[in-house]
Design a protein around this motif. Structure first.
Motif, PDB file in Angstrom:
ATOM      1  N   VAL B  80     -28.224  46.752 -75.715  1.00 21.65           N
ATOM      2  CA  VAL B  80     -29.290  47.729 -75.919  1.00 21.65           C
ATOM      3  C   VAL B  80     -30.492  47.030 -76.514  1.00 21.65           C
ATOM      4  CG1 VAL B  80     -29.959  49.743 -77.293  1.00 21.65           C
ATOM      5  CG2 VAL B  80     -27.669  49.638 -76.277  1.00 21.65           C
ATOM      6  N   LYS B  81     -31.695  47.346 -75.996  1.00 21.82           N
ATOM      7  CA  LYS B  81     -32.891  46.801 -76.652  1.00 21.82           C
ATOM      8  C   LYS B  81     -33.992  47.848 -76.691  1.00 21.82           C
ATOM      9  CE  LYS B  81     -35.193  44.515 -72.724  1.00 21.82           C
ATOM     10  NZ  LYS B  81     -36.431  45.279 -72.699  1.00 21.82           N
ATOM     11  N   PHE B  82     -34.976  47.567 -77.513  1.00 15.59           N
ATOM     12  CA  PHE B  82     -36.118  48.470 -77.655  1.00 15.59           C
ATOM     13  C   PHE B  82     -37.340  47.874 -76.962  1.00 15.59           C
ATOM     14  CE2 PHE B  82     -33.311  49.785 -81.042  1.00 15.59           C
ATOM     15  CZ  PHE B  82     -33.415  51.164 -81.004  1.00 15.59           C
ATOM     16  N   ASP B  83     -38.244  48.770 -76.534  1.00 20.11           N
ATOM     17  CA  ASP B  83     -39.463  48.334 -75.853  1.00 20.11           C
ATOM     18  C   ASP B  83     -40.665  49.081 -76.403  1.00 20.11           C
ATOM     19  OD1 ASP B  83     -38.299  46.738 -73.374  1.00 20.11           O
ATOM     20  OD2 ASP B  83     -37.063  48.524 -73.668  1.00 20.11           O
ATOM     21  N   ARG B  84     -41.825  48.493 -76.193  1.00 19.03           N
ATOM     22  CA  ARG B  84     -43.056  49.161 -76.603  1.00 19.03           C
ATOM     23  C   ARG B  84     -43.656  49.939 -75.434  1.00 19.03           C
ATOM     24  NH1 ARG B  84     -46.385  44.886 -80.459  1.00 19.03           N
ATOM     25  NH2 ARG B  84     -44.703  44.702 -82.013  1.00 19.03           N
TER      26      ARG B  84
END
Ligand SMILES: [Zn+2]
Lengths: 94, 483
Positions: B80-84
């Motif tokens: 899982v990763k976060f993005d802008r």
């Protein structure tokens, strides 16, 4: 191929105001940068995991514990204009 | 004659629900996650996006997100990763929202709902991800300005996106109701649409019956209650029908529901507004969610509404209809089960809860959790009514008093002198009075109009404030008049 129109579009998305002569120069620069990046597309990376982050870290969490927030007046000092505890900005319509 | 538009076209709806998670702090900083505080008193360098500040994931928000995903039968992504998500708007101090683009926490789930025809239907969930909420804007028309409160900025938000599986406004409404119920069982949010902790946007299109390709869609926003979702969708679907029927084409756009005027209108927006230029959030490292983590959350899942419904039906022989009412409120369902442990007639208990008790709660406009009614008291009350000590009517009065005072049924009967009168001589005296007062009715009964007996029984009940045993009264009336 990158056009002047693309440059103007990207600039407006980033809210960067460009002079006419800058648009010409940046079009050429961006073209070169993209050319270079396109070289990467020729590499076979089918066996390579996508990089999520450049640091060898994962699963960094914090506990759900409240910490003090900044005082309202401290925060509003950063505003151009304020009213009744709010940041006051030019009218925006949804 | 042309076919009615509603038979000629098929409606296709997908819903996007935003759910505020009820954590103690915001998603990436230690500011309190609270509603209703003075403006701009719950902010810090992280949620204001000041240079040099670094976000760190709230482990509770992650746990809640996994919980929601599991309850919606989703796959929890191991990576899982976060993005802008980049956009300029005063409600977003960083000029980007931390969200999730290609590796969301949850993928490919579903929620079972029941259609208006009572058929089970699987509504597929495409994805559910974590993101941060934006600040709150108040538009001040009089002073031609907008006021911004950043307290809400950084509130943990879950976005739950369905596949375009819903076929009518009613189905969308049912999905939303069942989703809310499931989420409220999890205890991860108060799911209050009026407060904005649960928000719903819809993608709507229609296509000729049998057509596979989706029609041009519009996105509908600003539906701030369950009622508004239904009304807004119905109206927007009707607009699509009318446009296509009159040979016009639908313009892909975002529209807002105007509750007061009962119509939708185009949301004025700048072009390029949807060019969000997502890229990986460099300030947050990826999450690797292993099986142990996911299993731990799974073990903490409560019994979900559908499971509870099935169990109540099997264990207590309740009808689907009754069980359905009980599961709408886990507090009432628990009260039912506690009563059932004390008294065997589960159908009667269910009727008392879904009938008189619900009526009391509605009249008091109070949730079941806040009244001090114990299962012991309620079960005893039902027993006394079944034993004939109390009439049904008096039983309802006792319930009211019981909720007010928390006293036991026997105490209330004694103090209020409510015990049912079953004593023959006392009842005969009451019947004699009633017959005297309603001689015309008595004559009708003598002439064979049996149905009029009920009226006289009602009069006797009134006269005795519900204390007379109605069955016995009826018998005495018939006996007296047949002599
Ligand atoms: Zn903060």
């Amino acid at each position: 191929m990158i056009s002047e129109k693309d440059v103007k579009h990207v600039a407006s998305l980033a809210r960067i105001h460009l002079k006419d002569q800058e648009i010409g120069r940046l079009t050429k620069d961006l073209e070169k940068i993209l050319d270079y990046i396109h070289k990467l597309n020729t590499l076979d990376v089918s066996g390579v995991q996508p990089t999520g982050h450049v640091l060898p870290l994962k699963n960094v969490y914090r506990k759900d514990a409240v910490r003090p927030s900044l005082a309202q007046q401290e925060v509003l000092k950063m505003s151009v204009e304020q009213q009744d505890g709010f940041f006051k900005v030019p009218k925006v319509i949804e | 004659m042309s076919q009615a538009p509603k038979q000629k076209y098929e409606t296709v709806i997908g819903l996007e629900v935003h759910l505020q998670l009820d954590t103690a702090t915001k998603i990436f900083c230690g500011c309190a996650n609270k509603f209703g505080e003075a403006p701009n008193t719950l902010t810090c360098p992280v949620c204001l996006g000041l240079p040099g500040s670094l976000p760190v994931v709230n482990e509770k928000a992650l746990e809640y997100a996994i919980k929601v995903g599991l309850a919606l039968n989703c796959t929890i992504n191991p990576f899982v990763k976060f993005d802008r998500k980049n956009y300029f708007y005063p409600d977003c101090p960083k000029a980007y929202q931390i969200s999730q683009y290609d590796f969301p926490i949850c993928r490919q789930g579903y929620l079972m709902i029941e259609t208006a025809e009572g058929e089970p239907k699987k509504v597929r969930i495409n994805r559910a991800h974590l993101e941060e909420d934006a600040g709150k804007l108040i538009h001040d028309d009089a002073h031609n300005c907008s006021l911004v409160d950043y307290n809400r900025t950084g509130t943990p938000l879950m976005e739950i996106v369905t596949e375009p599986d819903l076929r009518s406004a009613d189905e969308a409404y049912r999905y939303l109701q069942d989703l809310k119920l499931t989420l409220s069982y999890l205890g991860v949010s108060d799911c209050d649409m009026e407060k904005g902790s649960l928000r719903c946007d819809a993608n709507i299109s229609i296509r000729p019956m049998g057509e596979q390709k989706l029609g041009t869609k519009t996105e509908l926003k600003n539906m701030n209650s369950f009622k508004a979702v239904k009304a807004g969708l119905e109206h927007e679907i009707g607009r699509h029908f009318a446009m296509l029927e009159s040979g016009q084409s639908i313009v892909q756009e975002t529209r807002l529901w105007d509750e007061a005027r009962g119509r939708t209108f185009t949301m004025r927006s700048k072009e390029e507004a949807h060019d969000y230029r997502y890229f990986p959030e460099p300030d947050l490292v990826p999450l690797m969610l292993d099986n142990i983590t996911v299993e731990k959350v799974k073990a903490s899942l409560p019994e979900l509404p559908m499971q509870k419904r099935e169990r109540l039906m099997q264990r207590y022989q309740l009808a689907a209809y009754d069980a359905n009412i009980l599961v709408q409120d886990p507090v009432l369902a628990a009260l039912f089960e506690q009563c059932a442990a004390r008294y065997a007639d589960t159908k009667k208990i269910c009727n008392w809860i879904n009938g008189p008790l619900m009526k009391e709660l509605n009249e008091r406009k109070t949730p079941a959790a806040t009244i001090g009614l114990t299962a012991e008291n309620l079960a005893d009350l039902i027993k006394r009514v079944d034993e004939g000590v109390l009439s049904n009517l008096a039983g309802k009065d006792v319930l009211t008093f019981m909720i007010d005072t928390g006293q036991s049924v026997d105490t209330i009967i004694k103090e209020k002198g409510l015990a049912q009168v079953s004593d023959d001589s006392a009842l005969e005296k009451i019947v004699a009075e009633i017959l005297q007062e309603h001689q015309d009715i008595a004559d009708q009964i003598r002439a064979g109009k049996e149905s009029a007996v009920g009226f006289l029984v009602g009069q006797a009940m009134r006269k005795t404030q519900g204390k007379a045993n109605p069955k016995k009264i009826g018998e005495i009336i018939k006996k007296t008049l047949s002599q």
